[in-house]
Design a protein around this motif. Structure first.
Motif, PDB file in Angstrom:
ATOM      1  N   ARG A 132      -0.007  67.664 136.568  1.00 10.17           N
ATOM      2  CA  ARG A 132      -0.368  66.316 135.946  1.00 10.17           C
ATOM      3  C   ARG A 132      -1.044  65.221 136.801  1.00 10.17           C
ATOM      4  O   ARG A 132      -0.360  65.030 137.889  1.00 10.17           O
ATOM      5  CB  ARG A 132       0.961  65.895 135.037  1.00 10.17           C
ATOM      6  N   VAL A 133      -1.933  64.465 136.213  1.00 10.47           N
ATOM      7  CA  VAL A 133      -2.438  63.305 137.125  1.00 10.47           C
ATOM      8  C   VAL A 133      -2.509  61.936 136.158  1.00 10.47           C
ATOM      9  O   VAL A 133      -2.603  60.696 136.602  1.00 10.47           O
ATOM     10  CB  VAL A 133      -3.895  63.323 137.729  1.00 10.47           C
ATOM     11  N   VAL A 134      -2.191  62.063 134.863  1.00  5.10           N
ATOM     12  CA  VAL A 134      -2.129  61.209 133.924  1.00  5.10           C
ATOM     13  C   VAL A 134      -0.956  61.085 133.562  1.00  5.10           C
ATOM     14  O   VAL A 134      -0.235  62.101 132.644  1.00  5.10           O
ATOM     15  CB  VAL A 134      -3.240  61.212 132.768  1.00  5.10           C
ATOM     16  N   GLY A 135      -0.010  59.929 133.625  1.00  2.00           N
ATOM     17  CA  GLY A 135       1.130  59.700 133.268  1.00  2.00           C
ATOM     18  C   GLY A 135       1.376  59.626 131.782  1.00  2.00           C
ATOM     19  O   GLY A 135       0.494  59.142 131.073  1.00  2.00           O
ATOM     20  N   VAL A 136       2.687  59.903 131.241  1.00  2.00           N
ATOM     21  CA  VAL A 136       2.928  59.688 129.796  1.00  2.00           C
ATOM     22  C   VAL A 136       2.673  58.206 129.327  1.00  2.00           C
ATOM     23  O   VAL A 136       2.088  57.970 128.342  1.00  2.00           O
ATOM     24  CB  VAL A 136       4.228  60.160 129.454  1.00  2.00           C
ATOM     25  N   ASP A 137       3.136  57.522 130.376  1.00  2.00           N
ATOM     26  CA  ASP A 137       3.061  56.033 129.998  1.00  2.00           C
ATOM     27  C   ASP A 137       1.727  55.470 129.933  1.00  2.00           C
ATOM     28  O   ASP A 137       1.341  54.579 128.932  1.00  2.00           O
ATOM     29  CB  ASP A 137       3.871  55.297 131.064  1.00  2.00           C
ATOM     30  N   GLU A 138       0.630  56.061 130.584  1.00  2.22           N
ATOM     31  CA  GLU A 138      -0.678  55.752 130.352  1.00  2.22           C
ATOM     32  C   GLU A 138      -1.419  56.103 129.110  1.00  2.22           C
ATOM     33  O   GLU A 138      -2.059  55.229 128.427  1.00  2.22           O
ATOM     34  CB  GLU A 138      -1.521  56.432 131.565  1.00  2.22           C
ATOM     35  N   GLY A 139      -0.808  57.372 128.753  1.00  2.00           N
ATOM     36  CA  GLY A 139      -1.393  57.731 127.262  1.00  2.00           C
ATOM     37  C   GLY A 139      -0.709  57.063 126.135  1.00  2.00           C
ATOM     38  O   GLY A 139      -1.373  56.408 125.388  1.00  2.00           O
ATOM     39  N   GLN A 140       0.468  56.794 126.349  1.00  2.00           N
ATOM     40  CA  GLN A 140       1.281  55.777 125.358  1.00  2.00           C
ATOM     41  C   GLN A 140       0.552  54.607 125.354  1.00  2.00           C
ATOM     42  O   GLN A 140       0.657  54.022 124.244  1.00  2.00           O
ATOM     43  CB  GLN A 140       2.837  55.710 125.687  1.00  2.00           C
ATOM     44  N   SER A 141       0.226  53.959 126.382  1.00  2.00           N
ATOM     45  CA  SER A 141      -0.215  52.642 126.307  1.00  2.00           C
ATOM     46  C   SER A 141      -1.533  52.492 125.799  1.00  2.00           C
ATOM     47  O   SER A 141      -1.921  51.610 125.196  1.00  2.00           O
ATOM     48  CB  SER A 141       0.151  51.753 127.564  1.00  2.00           C
ATOM     49  N   PHE A 142      -2.149  53.319 126.091  1.00  2.00           N
ATOM     50  CA  PHE A 142      -3.624  53.664 125.601  1.00  2.00           C
ATOM     51  C   PHE A 142      -3.618  53.591 123.732  1.00  2.00           C
ATOM     52  O   PHE A 142      -4.278  52.966 123.396  1.00  2.00           O
ATOM     53  CB  PHE A 142      -4.474  54.814 126.282  1.00  2.00           C
ATOM     54  N   ALA A 143      -2.884  54.530 123.439  1.00  2.00           N
ATOM     55  CA  ALA A 143      -2.650  54.754 122.254  1.00  2.00           C
ATOM     56  C   ALA A 143      -2.009  53.348 121.245  1.00  2.00           C
ATOM     57  O   ALA A 143      -2.393  53.152 120.145  1.00  2.00           O
ATOM     58  CB  ALA A 143      -1.653  55.975 121.956  1.00  2.00           C
ATOM     59  N   ASP A 144      -0.905  52.804 122.072  1.00  2.00           N
ATOM     60  CA  ASP A 144      -0.256  51.439 121.588  1.00  2.00           C
ATOM     61  C   ASP A 144      -1.562  50.240 121.292  1.00  2.00           C
ATOM     62  O   ASP A 144      -1.428  49.718 120.295  1.00  2.00           O
ATOM     63  CB  ASP A 144       0.598  51.054 122.483  1.00  2.00           C
ATOM     64  N   GLU A 145      -2.358  50.241 122.369  1.00  2.00           N
ATOM     65  CA  GLU A 145      -3.134  49.330 122.423  1.00  2.00           C
ATOM     66  C   GLU A 145      -4.300  49.306 121.160  1.00  2.00           C
ATOM     67  O   GLU A 145      -4.716  48.659 120.620  1.00  2.00           O
ATOM     68  CB  GLU A 145      -4.177  49.379 123.535  1.00  2.00           C
ATOM     69  N   ARG A 146      -4.273  50.661 120.756  1.00  2.42           N
ATOM     70  CA  ARG A 146      -5.130  50.837 119.568  1.00  2.42           C
ATOM     71  C   ARG A 146      -4.276  51.144 118.193  1.00  2.42           C
ATOM     72  O   ARG A 146      -4.838  51.337 116.997  1.00  2.42           O
ATOM     73  CB  ARG A 146      -6.045  52.307 119.509  1.00  2.42           C
ATOM     74  N   GLY A 147      -3.077  51.141 118.327  1.00  5.87           N
ATOM     75  CA  GLY A 147      -2.209  51.128 117.287  1.00  5.87           C
ATOM     76  C   GLY A 147      -2.220  52.512 116.566  1.00  5.87           C
ATOM     77  O   GLY A 147      -2.277  52.598 115.536  1.00  5.87           O
ATOM     78  N   ILE A 148      -2.439  53.506 117.526  1.00  5.59           N
ATOM     79  CA  ILE A 148      -2.550  54.931 116.851  1.00  5.59           C
ATOM     80  C   ILE A 148      -1.370  55.910 117.424  1.00  5.59           C
ATOM     81  O   ILE A 148      -0.872  55.690 118.557  1.00  5.59           O
ATOM     82  CB  ILE A 148      -4.059  55.649 116.933  1.00  5.59           C
ATOM     83  N   PRO A 149      -1.053  56.727 116.748  1.00  8.62           N
ATOM     84  CA  PRO A 149      -0.022  57.947 117.307  1.00  8.62           C
ATOM     85  C   PRO A 149      -0.413  58.790 118.682  1.00  8.62           C
ATOM     86  O   PRO A 149      -1.619  58.611 118.771  1.00  8.62           O
ATOM     87  CB  PRO A 149       0.388  58.960 116.351  1.00  8.62           C
ATOM     88  N   PHE A 150       0.446  58.986 119.448  1.00  9.13           N
ATOM     89  CA  PHE A 150       0.188  59.767 120.590  1.00  9.13           C
ATOM     90  C   PHE A 150       0.901  60.729 120.664  1.00  9.13           C
ATOM     91  O   PHE A 150       2.225  60.703 120.552  1.00  9.13           O
ATOM     92  CB  PHE A 150       0.417  58.806 121.746  1.00  9.13           C
ATOM     93  N   PHE A 151       0.492  62.040 120.937  1.00  8.03           N
ATOM     94  CA  PHE A 151       1.176  63.333 121.299  1.00  8.03           C
ATOM     95  C   PHE A 151       0.675  63.965 122.707  1.00  8.03           C
ATOM     96  O   PHE A 151      -0.503  63.943 122.901  1.00  8.03           O
ATOM     97  CB  PHE A 151       1.014  64.405 120.266  1.00  8.03           C
ATOM     98  N   GLU A 152       1.671  64.579 123.456  1.00  6.80           N
ATOM     99  CA  GLU A 152       1.076  65.291 124.453  1.00  6.80           C
ATOM    100  C   GLU A 152       1.348  66.748 123.993  1.00  6.80           C
ATOM    101  O   GLU A 152       2.674  67.196 123.368  1.00  6.80           O
ATOM    102  CB  GLU A 152       1.938  65.084 125.802  1.00  6.80           C
ATOM    103  N   THR A 153       0.412  67.783 123.910  1.00  2.71           N
ATOM    104  CA  THR A 153       0.605  69.002 123.279  1.00  2.71           C
ATOM    105  C   THR A 153       0.203  70.242 124.179  1.00  2.71           C
ATOM    106  O   THR A 153      -0.098  69.778 125.492  1.00  2.71           O
ATOM    107  CB  THR A 153      -0.601  69.034 122.407  1.00  2.71           C
ATOM    108  N   SER A 154       0.832  71.569 123.994  1.00  3.13           N
ATOM    109  CA  SER A 154       0.281  72.473 124.761  1.00  3.13           C
ATOM    110  C   SER A 154      -0.128  73.548 123.939  1.00  3.13           C
ATOM    111  O   SER A 154       0.767  74.214 122.832  1.00  3.13           O
ATOM    112  CB  SER A 154       1.407  72.976 125.435  1.00  3.13           C
ATOM    113  N   ALA A 155      -1.381  74.048 123.898  1.00  2.00           N
ATOM    114  CA  ALA A 155      -1.796  75.188 123.225  1.00  2.00           C
ATOM    115  C   ALA A 155      -1.298  76.408 123.598  1.00  2.00           C
ATOM    116  O   ALA A 155      -1.122  77.510 122.877  1.00  2.00           O
ATOM    117  CB  ALA A 155      -3.308  75.101 122.978  1.00  2.00           C
TER     118      ALA A 155
END
Ligand code: G3D
Ligand code: MG
Length: 181
Positions: A132-155
């Protein structure tokens, strides 16, 4: 099979982030089974039952999932790919920072071709935690700024794969039914 709705949704993001793997896992339950590399566009179908507690009813939705490959190279197919999409899964790979940095470009494309459709931010390859190089918090704040849901997935292990498609579909049902009123 009869259904109440037919929705087209798109899966976008940089090459190799795992768009095809996510889509295949959802539609076939398989990971890393042999499949053709996506060239141009390709789509899969899945029937979903969406329950709306507020209306105490269940809608059957036929989901047409468009997955793209090498889209950067095949720019002439881009408008076709986006046309008529009612929802989008926008993916980056948690082990690849460049794919995270390119997100604004993907959201820009969605907005340009589809307007303000329901979207979900997805960080893929959650099972590769050690890379991992992108933190969960980074993904979460990107999504929060846009007001959209966020998930980390594993295929690979299936984590949140169903949830992402279900949540997107639920949002589209809500939007479509609001228009019908
Ligand atoms: P794309 O459709 O976005 O281009 P693919 O991406 O689905 O083709 O996936 C690119 C590579 O990442 C593939 O590996 C695939 O197996 C791997 N991958 C996709 N999702 C996951 C995941 O959730 N976990 C892990 N560990 N790997 C994943 P190869 O080696 O076939 O190129
Ligand atoms: Mg692909």
């Amino acid at each position: 099979m009869t259904f109440d709705y037919l929705f087209k949704v798109i899966v976008v993001g940089d090459g190799a982030v795992g768009k095809t793997s996510l889509t295949r896992k959802f539609t076939t339950g398989q990971f890393r089974e042999s499949y053709k590399m996506t060239i141009g566009v390709d789509f899969s179908i899945k029937i979903l039952k969406i329950s709306q507690e507020s209306k105490s009813k269940i809608s059957t939705v036929k989901l047409q999932i468009w997955d793209t490959g090498g889209q950067e190279r095949f720019s002439y197919v881009r408008p076709l790919y986006y046309r008529g999409a009612l929802g989008a899964l926008c993916c980056y790979d948690i082990t690849n920072r460049k794919s995270f940095q390119n997100l604004p470009k993907w959201f820009g494309d969605i907005e340009k071709h589809c307007g303000n459709i329901p979207s979900i931010l997805i960080g893929t390859k959650k099972d590769l935690e050690e890379l991992r190089v992108v933190g969960v918090d980074e993904g979460q704040s990107f999504a929060d700024e846009r007001g959209i849901p966020f998930f980390e997935t594993s295929a690979k292990d299936g984590l949140h794969v169903e949830d992402t498609f279900t949540q997107l579909t639920e949002q589209i049902v809500i939007d479509v039914e609001a228009l019908e009123l």
